[in-house]
Every structure is written in structure tokens, then in C-alpha cells.
Design an enzyme around this catalytic site. Structure first.
Site: not given
Length: 370
Positions: A264, A268, A277
Site C-alpha cells: 500500500r 491505511h 511507521y
């Protein structure tokens, strides 16, 4: 315990992925797979991927400009969705999560109808699931896997040759609904294909902290049917793997779990910051594996695509973005009575009363005074 009889060793599970296209667009030799796609099919696949990316970018842009409450980008996952979707028949059903823009567009759903969900002007999308054979976006994680399994079992009982595709991410495989769906589908030998788009993160949690299994595909073995791991950024590999799984389901040989290993590129959702992250090295690594660039290189090397065709698709993408923006920016609420129109074919007495109460409230009158 190593080597003792009766011991299943996780380290012995194959972890390689099926790949037909290398990152430079050249073919992998001797894969044992061959995509039965004509020139027009290949160009249409490219078109779907390019249009989906443009619609997706417009969704992100609209959210950043305050026109959507939130948005869940699919960028980077176009090959997994388009390759799999191209293997389905028109009568097959798709049960999506909240990130299946490309699959929705392949089912002729206007991206505007999806974005209304993220704007809050409609509850679950503004398309007819029966017309498009595409269920409502599912926001709860993994519930749609059960919907797909249930639908497939019903199709089998009806003697239909319909296949259900259930879509979810790697995070969904940590949910109970995922395991219940796998178990039901395996016991019933249901005509369902489970597509896990392993995009490496469940929001901010990396795959290594979600599961100790060597792959997601191997989880299918526990439920008595095959799992297969495919390069999710290789649209041709995704197509041939899905085609085999769909054929297997349609011929009455039960479910398959496909793990499409992808990434991705975006967050998110637009509510999180992936730089907190993920590392730049990781982004650079996956950026070099971009599915559209890889497929475009292949089409160029094979002399299949022309600059004229690419320009035509670019122009169509710009028109699509203009259409989306015109329909979403400033869009007001939908008529309140629509809240009750698509719940049941025959509304219950309770629902009719609730509808009546809403009309009364909107009219500025109370129930007692009427």
C-alpha cells in the site's frame, strides 16, 4: 523435534511467489503459466489500472481539501485487483472491503457513488448490488469473507455456476470472521475465491507482528483447500492465478485462498501518517516495483501499446477526475426518505412507523399533534 514423524514444520512451507513479469517488464521464463490474453485484453487491463489510479488519487485529493471525511487509498494495489477481476465472469459476485475501487470500476460502478460513502452523503454506496454483482463496501474487518462464503454456499445449493470473490487485507486474517469463513467454505467446498491483498500493514502494524505463519496462503491448508502466493504487483500473474482458482471453484472443486503480495503506497486511510511507521528505504524498494510501470514496460517491450493509446487513456483519466470533482464538491445530503428505500423489498411495520416519524419530524410537527 526436527525430522520426527507427525510433526508439521512451518519452516518447510514454500514461501516463493508466482511471478510472470519481472520488475523490468520482461517475462519470467518457464513458469508453467501462460496468460491467454489477446492484445485488446492487455490494453483494457492497462486502461483499468490507469483509470483506477486516477480515480483513487482524486479521492485522496478531495479528502485533503475537506470534501470527504476520510478516504482509503488503493494506490499500489491495482494489479492485484484488476488481474483478479479480469478472471471473473460477469455473473460472478464480488464482496469487497473498503479499498476495492479498481474492482468496482471494472463492474461499471461510478467512482462518485463510492466517494459519497466517504463524504457521508450515503451509507454504503449508491449502486445496485444486484445490477453490478458487487456488494456494498464493508468497513468492519473480514465480515465480507463470511458474506462471500455464505453466498457461495447458497449458489452451490441452488445449482448455480456462480463464483464469489471475497476481498480483504492481511489485517483481516487476524480476525475471527476470516477463520469462520475459511472453515465454512472448506467444509462446504463452496465456490469461493478468497483474495487477500497482503499490503504489509494492518493500519500501522507490520505483517511480522500480525502472524507467526510463514505465509498467509498457508493458512488455507488448515481448512482443507489450496492456498497460493502470487506477486501482487504483477498483473499477469494475478490473472493466471485467479483464473485457475475461479475455474476450480466453478467446476465444483471448492475454494482457494490467494495471497497477493503487494504494498500500500499510500496511508491505511487519510487519517494516519505512514511516515511514522514505514521507512524511506521500504518505500523506495516498493516504489521500484510499481505495478502500472511494470506492466507498461512489458506492453512497450512487446510492441503492444502505442503513445497514442497511452495519451487516449490519460485524456480519459483527466475527464474522469473532472467528473468526480464536479459531482462531489459541494454535494449536499441525499433525500432523507432514501434511508428507508433500500433496506427491505417489503418493509416491516416498525420500519414504516420509523419512516413516518422521520417525515413528521422533518415537517416540523410532533407525533402527538398530528
Amino acid at each position: 523435534m526436527e525430522g520426527r514423524r507427525g510433526i508439521v514444520d512451518p519452516s518447510s512451507v514454500p514461501t516463493e511467489t508466482i511471478q510472470l513479469l519481472k520488475p523490468d517488464g520482461t517475462l519470467v521464463p518457464d513458469t508453467g503459466y501462460e496468460a491467454d490474453l489477446k492484445k485488446d485484453d492487455l490494453l483494457e487491463i492497462y486502461r483499468y489500472m490507469a483509470l483506477a489510479r486516477r480515480a483513487d488519487l482524486e479521492g485522496t485529493n478531495l479528502q485533503r481539501q475537506g470534501e470527504l471525511g476520510v478516504y482509503t487509498p488503493l494506490i499500489g494495489q491495482e494489479a492485484a485487483q484488476v488481474g483478479t477481476g479480469y478472471a471473473l465472469d460477469e455473473g460472478d459476485w464480488i464482496f469487497p472491503s473498503y479499498r476495492e475501487m479498481a474492482l468496482a470500476m471494472m463492474r461499471k460502478i461510478d467512482p462518485v457513488d463510492i466517494l459519497h460513502l466517504f463524504r457521508g452523503t450515503w451509507h454504503g454506496g449508491m449502486w445496485d448490488p444486484k445490477e453490478h454483482r458487487f456488494a456494498m463496501y464493508s468497513v468492519p474487518i473480514a465480515t465480507q469473507a463470511l458474506h462471500a462464503a455464505g453466498f457461495a454456499i447458497a449458489a452451490k445449493l441452488d445449482g448455480a455456476k456462480t463464483v464469489a470473490l471475497g476481498c480483504f487485507g492481511d489485517g483481516a486474517t487476524s480476525e475471527g470472521d476470516f477463520h469462520e469463513a475459511m472453515n465454512f467454505a472448506g467444509v462446504w467446498q463452496a465456490p469461493v475465491v478468497f483474495l487477500c491483498q497482503n499490503n504489509q500493514y494492518a493500519i500501522s502494524l507490520p505483517l511480522s507482528k500480525q502472524t507467526a505463519a510463514p505465509t498467509i496462503a498457508v493458512k488455507a491448508i488448515g481448512y482443507g483447500f489450496p492456498g497460493v502466493r502470487v506477486d501482487g504487483n504483477d498483473v499477469l500473474a494475478c490473472y493466471v492465478v485467479a483464473q485457475e482458482a475461479v475455474r476450480r471453484a466453478r467446476e465444483g472443486n471448492g475454494p482457494t485462498l490467494i495471497e497477493a503480495v503487494t504494498f500500500r503506497i499510500g496511508p491505511h486511510s487519510t487519517a494516519d501518517d505512514p511516515t511514522r511507521y514505514r521507512t524511506q528505504d521500504e518505500m523506495d524498494h516498493w516504489g521500484a516495483l510499481d505495478p502500472i510501470s511494470r506492466f507498461s514496460k512489458y506492453l512497450e517491450l512487446e510492441g503492444i501499446i502505442t503513445d497514442e493509446f497511452k495519451q487516449k487513456v490519460d485524456d480519459e483519466a483527466k475527464e474522469l477526475a473532472t467528473h468526480i470533482r464536479a459531482e462531489i464538491v459541494g454535494a449536499g445530503p441525499r433525500p432523507a426518505h432514501e434511508l428507508f428505500e433500500f433496506v427491505y423489498s417489503e418493509p416491516s411495520d416498525i420500519l414504516r412507523r420509523e419512516e413516518w416519524l422521520l417525515y413528521e419530524e422533518l415537517a416540523g410537527r410532533d407525533e402527538e399533534g398530528d
